[in-house]
Write a protein that holds these residues in place. Structure first.
Motif, PDB file in Angstrom:
ATOM      1  N   ARG A  72       0.744  -1.091   0.043  1.00 17.42           N
ATOM      2  CA  ARG A  72       0.040  -0.166   0.058  1.00 17.42           C
ATOM      3  C   ARG A  72       0.820   1.175   0.121  1.00 17.42           C
ATOM      4  O   ARG A  72       0.598   2.275  -0.734  1.00 17.42           O
ATOM      5  CB  ARG A  72      -0.865  -0.156   1.275  1.00 17.42           C
ATOM      6  CG  ARG A  72      -2.167  -0.403   1.050  1.00 17.42           C
ATOM      7  CD  ARG A  72      -3.167  -0.389   2.278  1.00 17.42           C
ATOM      8  NE  ARG A  72      -3.760   1.101   2.383  1.00 17.42           N
ATOM      9  CZ  ARG A  72      -3.989   1.352   3.753  1.00 17.42           C
ATOM     10  NH1 ARG A  72      -3.663   0.504   4.962  1.00 17.42           N
ATOM     11  NH2 ARG A  72      -4.321   2.517   4.066  1.00 17.42           N
ATOM     12  N   LEU A  73       1.760   1.015   0.746  1.00 14.60           N
ATOM     13  CA  LEU A  73       2.996   2.246   0.703  1.00 14.60           C
ATOM     14  C   LEU A  73       3.470   2.607  -0.404  1.00 14.60           C
ATOM     15  O   LEU A  73       3.715   3.848  -0.921  1.00 14.60           O
ATOM     16  CB  LEU A  73       3.973   2.121   1.877  1.00 14.60           C
ATOM     17  CG  LEU A  73       4.480   3.079   2.745  1.00 14.60           C
ATOM     18  CD1 LEU A  73       3.573   4.229   3.354  1.00 14.60           C
ATOM     19  CD2 LEU A  73       5.566   2.704   3.843  1.00 14.60           C
ATOM     20  N   ALA A  74       3.994   1.494  -1.101  1.00 14.74           N
ATOM     21  CA  ALA A  74       4.595   1.626  -2.284  1.00 14.74           C
ATOM     22  C   ALA A  74       3.705   2.360  -3.259  1.00 14.74           C
ATOM     23  O   ALA A  74       4.063   3.213  -4.127  1.00 14.74           O
ATOM     24  CB  ALA A  74       4.955   0.461  -2.841  1.00 14.74           C
ATOM     25  N   LYS A  75       2.520   1.960  -3.356  1.00 18.46           N
ATOM     26  CA  LYS A  75       1.534   2.597  -4.151  1.00 18.46           C
ATOM     27  C   LYS A  75       1.211   4.248  -4.010  1.00 18.46           C
ATOM     28  O   LYS A  75       1.258   4.918  -5.024  1.00 18.46           O
ATOM     29  CB  LYS A  75       0.084   1.788  -3.915  1.00 18.46           C
ATOM     30  CG  LYS A  75      -0.634   1.729  -5.335  1.00 18.46           C
ATOM     31  CD  LYS A  75      -2.052   0.833  -4.984  1.00 18.46           C
ATOM     32  CE  LYS A  75      -3.201   1.357  -5.658  1.00 18.46           C
ATOM     33  NZ  LYS A  75      -4.543   0.793  -5.535  1.00 18.46           N
ATOM     34  N   VAL A  76       1.237   4.416  -2.695  1.00 12.56           N
ATOM     35  CA  VAL A  76       1.080   5.727  -2.454  1.00 12.56           C
ATOM     36  C   VAL A  76       2.033   6.651  -2.752  1.00 12.56           C
ATOM     37  O   VAL A  76       2.135   7.855  -3.003  1.00 12.56           O
ATOM     38  CB  VAL A  76       0.376   6.208  -1.127  1.00 12.56           C
ATOM     39  CG1 VAL A  76      -1.019   5.767  -0.907  1.00 12.56           C
ATOM     40  CG2 VAL A  76       1.295   5.798   0.040  1.00 12.56           C
ATOM     41  N   GLN A  77       3.275   5.898  -2.619  1.00 12.47           N
ATOM     42  CA  GLN A  77       4.595   6.729  -2.877  1.00 12.47           C
ATOM     43  C   GLN A  77       4.658   6.897  -4.300  1.00 12.47           C
ATOM     44  O   GLN A  77       5.456   7.961  -4.702  1.00 12.47           O
ATOM     45  CB  GLN A  77       5.730   6.133  -2.206  1.00 12.47           C
ATOM     46  CG  GLN A  77       5.950   6.600  -0.887  1.00 12.47           C
ATOM     47  CD  GLN A  77       6.948   5.630  -0.101  1.00 12.47           C
ATOM     48  OE1 GLN A  77       7.128   4.491  -0.162  1.00 12.47           O
ATOM     49  NE2 GLN A  77       7.291   6.039   1.175  1.00 12.47           N
ATOM     50  N   LYS A  92      -1.622  16.437  -1.268  1.00 11.77           N
ATOM     51  CA  LYS A  92      -2.630  15.571  -0.919  1.00 11.77           C
ATOM     52  C   LYS A  92      -2.012  14.193  -1.071  1.00 11.77           C
ATOM     53  O   LYS A  92      -2.143  13.426   0.081  1.00 11.77           O
ATOM     54  CB  LYS A  92      -3.863  15.471  -1.953  1.00 11.77           C
ATOM     55  CG  LYS A  92      -4.980  15.970  -1.615  1.00 11.77           C
ATOM     56  CD  LYS A  92      -5.969  16.033  -2.631  1.00 11.77           C
ATOM     57  CE  LYS A  92      -7.486  15.857  -2.171  1.00 11.77           C
ATOM     58  NZ  LYS A  92      -8.378  15.996  -3.274  1.00 11.77           N
ATOM     59  N   ALA A  93      -1.286  13.688  -1.895  1.00 13.03           N
ATOM     60  CA  ALA A  93      -0.338  12.493  -1.838  1.00 13.03           C
ATOM     61  C   ALA A  93       0.593  12.675  -0.708  1.00 13.03           C
ATOM     62  O   ALA A  93       0.715  11.329  -0.266  1.00 13.03           O
ATOM     63  CB  ALA A  93       0.348  12.445  -3.369  1.00 13.03           C
ATOM     64  N   HIS A  94       0.919  13.508  -0.388  1.00 18.70           N
ATOM     65  CA  HIS A  94       2.110  13.704   0.642  1.00 18.70           C
ATOM     66  C   HIS A  94       1.299  13.285   1.963  1.00 18.70           C
ATOM     67  O   HIS A  94       1.907  12.447   2.941  1.00 18.70           O
ATOM     68  CB  HIS A  94       2.847  15.026   0.783  1.00 18.70           C
ATOM     69  CG  HIS A  94       4.085  14.953   1.236  1.00 18.70           C
ATOM     70  ND1 HIS A  94       5.322  15.645   0.885  1.00 18.70           N
ATOM     71  CD2 HIS A  94       4.627  14.238   2.297  1.00 18.70           C
ATOM     72  CE1 HIS A  94       5.992  15.375   1.647  1.00 18.70           C
ATOM     73  NE2 HIS A  94       5.884  14.605   2.371  1.00 18.70           N
ATOM     74  N   ARG A  95       0.384  13.762   2.150  1.00 16.44           N
ATOM     75  CA  ARG A  95      -0.492  13.569   3.266  1.00 16.44           C
ATOM     76  C   ARG A  95      -0.911  12.077   3.481  1.00 16.44           C
ATOM     77  O   ARG A  95      -0.745  11.343   4.352  1.00 16.44           O
ATOM     78  CB  ARG A  95      -1.768  14.285   3.277  1.00 16.44           C
ATOM     79  CG  ARG A  95      -2.456  14.891   4.407  1.00 16.44           C
ATOM     80  CD  ARG A  95      -3.094  15.906   4.699  1.00 16.44           C
ATOM     81  NE  ARG A  95      -2.900  17.313   4.126  1.00 16.44           N
ATOM     82  CZ  ARG A  95      -3.748  18.288   3.414  1.00 16.44           C
ATOM     83  NH1 ARG A  95      -4.886  17.901   3.192  1.00 16.44           N
ATOM     84  NH2 ARG A  95      -3.152  19.288   3.031  1.00 16.44           N
ATOM     85  N   LEU A 100      -0.253   6.846   6.353  1.00 12.04           N
ATOM     86  CA  LEU A 100      -0.076   5.335   6.342  1.00 12.04           C
ATOM     87  C   LEU A 100       1.065   4.948   7.148  1.00 12.04           C
ATOM     88  O   LEU A 100       1.077   4.290   8.008  1.00 12.04           O
ATOM     89  CB  LEU A 100       0.254   4.627   4.552  1.00 12.04           C
ATOM     90  CG  LEU A 100       0.078   3.440   4.675  1.00 12.04           C
ATOM     91  CD1 LEU A 100      -1.413   3.071   5.077  1.00 12.04           C
ATOM     92  CD2 LEU A 100       0.272   3.139   3.044  1.00 12.04           C
ATOM     93  N   HIS A 101       2.217   5.972   7.002  1.00 11.23           N
ATOM     94  CA  HIS A 101       3.232   5.493   7.914  1.00 11.23           C
ATOM     95  C   HIS A 101       2.953   5.610   9.500  1.00 11.23           C
ATOM     96  O   HIS A 101       3.488   4.790  10.242  1.00 11.23           O
ATOM     97  CB  HIS A 101       4.365   6.566   7.761  1.00 11.23           C
ATOM     98  CG  HIS A 101       5.439   6.263   6.667  1.00 11.23           C
ATOM     99  ND1 HIS A 101       6.281   5.277   6.607  1.00 11.23           N
ATOM    100  CD2 HIS A 101       5.873   6.680   5.743  1.00 11.23           C
ATOM    101  CE1 HIS A 101       7.061   5.053   5.761  1.00 11.23           C
ATOM    102  NE2 HIS A 101       6.878   6.044   4.976  1.00 11.23           N
ATOM    103  N   HIS A 102       2.294   6.832   9.805  1.00 10.79           N
ATOM    104  CA  HIS A 102       1.623   6.904  11.191  1.00 10.79           C
ATOM    105  C   HIS A 102       0.817   5.662  11.576  1.00 10.79           C
ATOM    106  O   HIS A 102       0.998   5.183  12.795  1.00 10.79           O
ATOM    107  CB  HIS A 102       0.901   8.178  11.156  1.00 10.79           C
ATOM    108  CG  HIS A 102       0.420   8.460  12.308  1.00 10.79           C
ATOM    109  ND1 HIS A 102       1.520   8.826  13.532  1.00 10.79           N
ATOM    110  CD2 HIS A 102      -0.485   8.774  13.018  1.00 10.79           C
ATOM    111  CE1 HIS A 102       0.933   9.128  14.477  1.00 10.79           C
ATOM    112  NE2 HIS A 102      -0.265   8.977  14.347  1.00 10.79           N
ATOM    113  N   GLU A 103      -0.112   5.368  10.567  1.00 11.66           N
ATOM    114  CA  GLU A 103      -1.087   4.155  11.115  1.00 11.66           C
ATOM    115  C   GLU A 103      -0.105   2.965  11.483  1.00 11.66           C
ATOM    116  O   GLU A 103      -0.523   2.104  12.496  1.00 11.66           O
ATOM    117  CB  GLU A 103      -1.948   3.857   9.877  1.00 11.66           C
ATOM    118  CG  GLU A 103      -2.860   4.770   9.977  1.00 11.66           C
ATOM    119  CD  GLU A 103      -4.011   4.612   8.998  1.00 11.66           C
ATOM    120  OE1 GLU A 103      -4.956   5.236   8.483  1.00 11.66           O
ATOM    121  OE2 GLU A 103      -4.049   3.389   8.027  1.00 11.66           O
TER     122      GLU A 103
END
Ligand SMILES: [Zn+2]
Length: 308
Positions: A72-77, A92-95, A100-103
């Motif tokens: 999931r992280l790879a996708k958003v990155q 927005k993408a940065h947020r 995700l990192h925080h969760e």
């Protein structure tokens, strides 16, 4: 107020005087010492099960939150990298990445708190190894003067070690032992806990990290590598005087911590400059058991450990 990921956190600091237990309860006493081998395959291997008579609790499963979230992280990155600098989409993408990192961090934190509470409330003594995370997770690539070998493998190992967060596990054990009347014992980091047979003390000098089962040539023991190490840790760790129950002031741990927000606490004991754990070389002054010799003193916890 502090912001982490998509949440805002308020910290409230208050001074509360509490009676800390100065000794373990009868129940903790009955279960004695638990040795913990923090590892990569599992979050930790224990010398005796967390729940009595349930051998599956000999291993605390590493939830590997980061791994699961990695896709999931790879996708958003990827999405972030495709956005234009300075654009609203980029913000927005940065947020999304930060969230995700925080969760992941929050879930890991909850898991660790559950485990460390169980360990410190169920046993009289919690034994760990003097292991240094900063040293173990040193750069995979090395330096130009000494380039690292097996860069990919080492990078993967670093990820696993950091995912399991043994440094935080240990910090929490230190605090909670003092809150719940248990004691923390630490095994000298030069002690060859993986290479020594937990039953007879024979040493296998050629044991590599890939070998998952310890086989003793002297007494014939076949045992999971990490369980063997955990038993050695339980039997040989020594109580640290500075970490006796009651020496940590109330409010030095969790009470300063708003839910889920990692707060840097002053270290109870300086560990930053410990060097990397290596079992094959011992500094002068430490006396690890001699190769192929049985331990000089009979192991008092052995019988208990052998029940499982
Ligand atoms: Zn043996």
């Amino acid at each position: 107020m502090a912001r982490a990921g998509h949440r805002w956190y308020a910290s409230v600091l208050c001074k509360v005087t509490t009676e800390l237990p100065d000794k373990p309860t009868g129940r903790q006493h009955a279960r004695g010492t638990v040795g913990i081998d923090a590892g990569v395959k599992y979050l930790a291997a224990l010398s005796q099960p967390l729940t009595p008579d349930d051998p599956t609790t000999l291993f605390l499963i590493n939830p590997r939150h980061i791994r699961r979230a990695e896709k999931r992280l790879a996708k958003v990155q990827r999405a972030l990298s495709r956005t234009q600098k300075g654009s609203a989409r980029r913000t927005k993408a940065h947020r999304r990445v930060a969230r995700l990192h925080h969760e992941v961090a929050e879930r890991r934190d909850t898991t660790l708190h559950t485990i460390t509470k169980q360990l410190t409330t169920r046993f009289a003594t919690v034994a760990i190894e003097g292991l240094n995370v900063a040293g173990m997770t040193g750069s995979a690539r090395g330096t130009t003067a000494a380039p690292g070998k097996h860069v990919r493998q080492k990078a993967g190992l670093n990820r696993s070690i950091l995912d399991a967060a043994p440094g935080e596990l240990r910090r929490q054990l230190t605090c909670k032992a003092s809150w719940y009347g248990s004691q923390l014992a630490v095994l000298d980091r030069w002690w060859p806990s993986s290479k020594t047979c937990s039953t007879c003390g024979w040493q296998n000098p050629r044991l590599t990290l890939a070998v998952r089962t310890f086989h003793c040539d002297a007494c014939g023991l076949w045992i999971d590598r990490d369980t063997n190490a955990a038993r050695n840790i339980a039997a040989n760790a020594v109580l640290s005087g500075t970490q006796r129950a009651g020496t940590v002031a109330p409010g030095s741990g969790e009470t300063q911590k708003a839910r889920g927000v990692p707060v840097r606490l002053p270290a109870l004991r300086g560990r930053k400059h410990e060097t990397k754990k290596r079992e094959d070389t011992a500094p002068p002054g430490t006396v690890p058991p001699r190769r192929s010799d049985p331990p000089t003193s009979p192991n008092p916890r052995q019988e208990q450990a052998n029940l499982f």
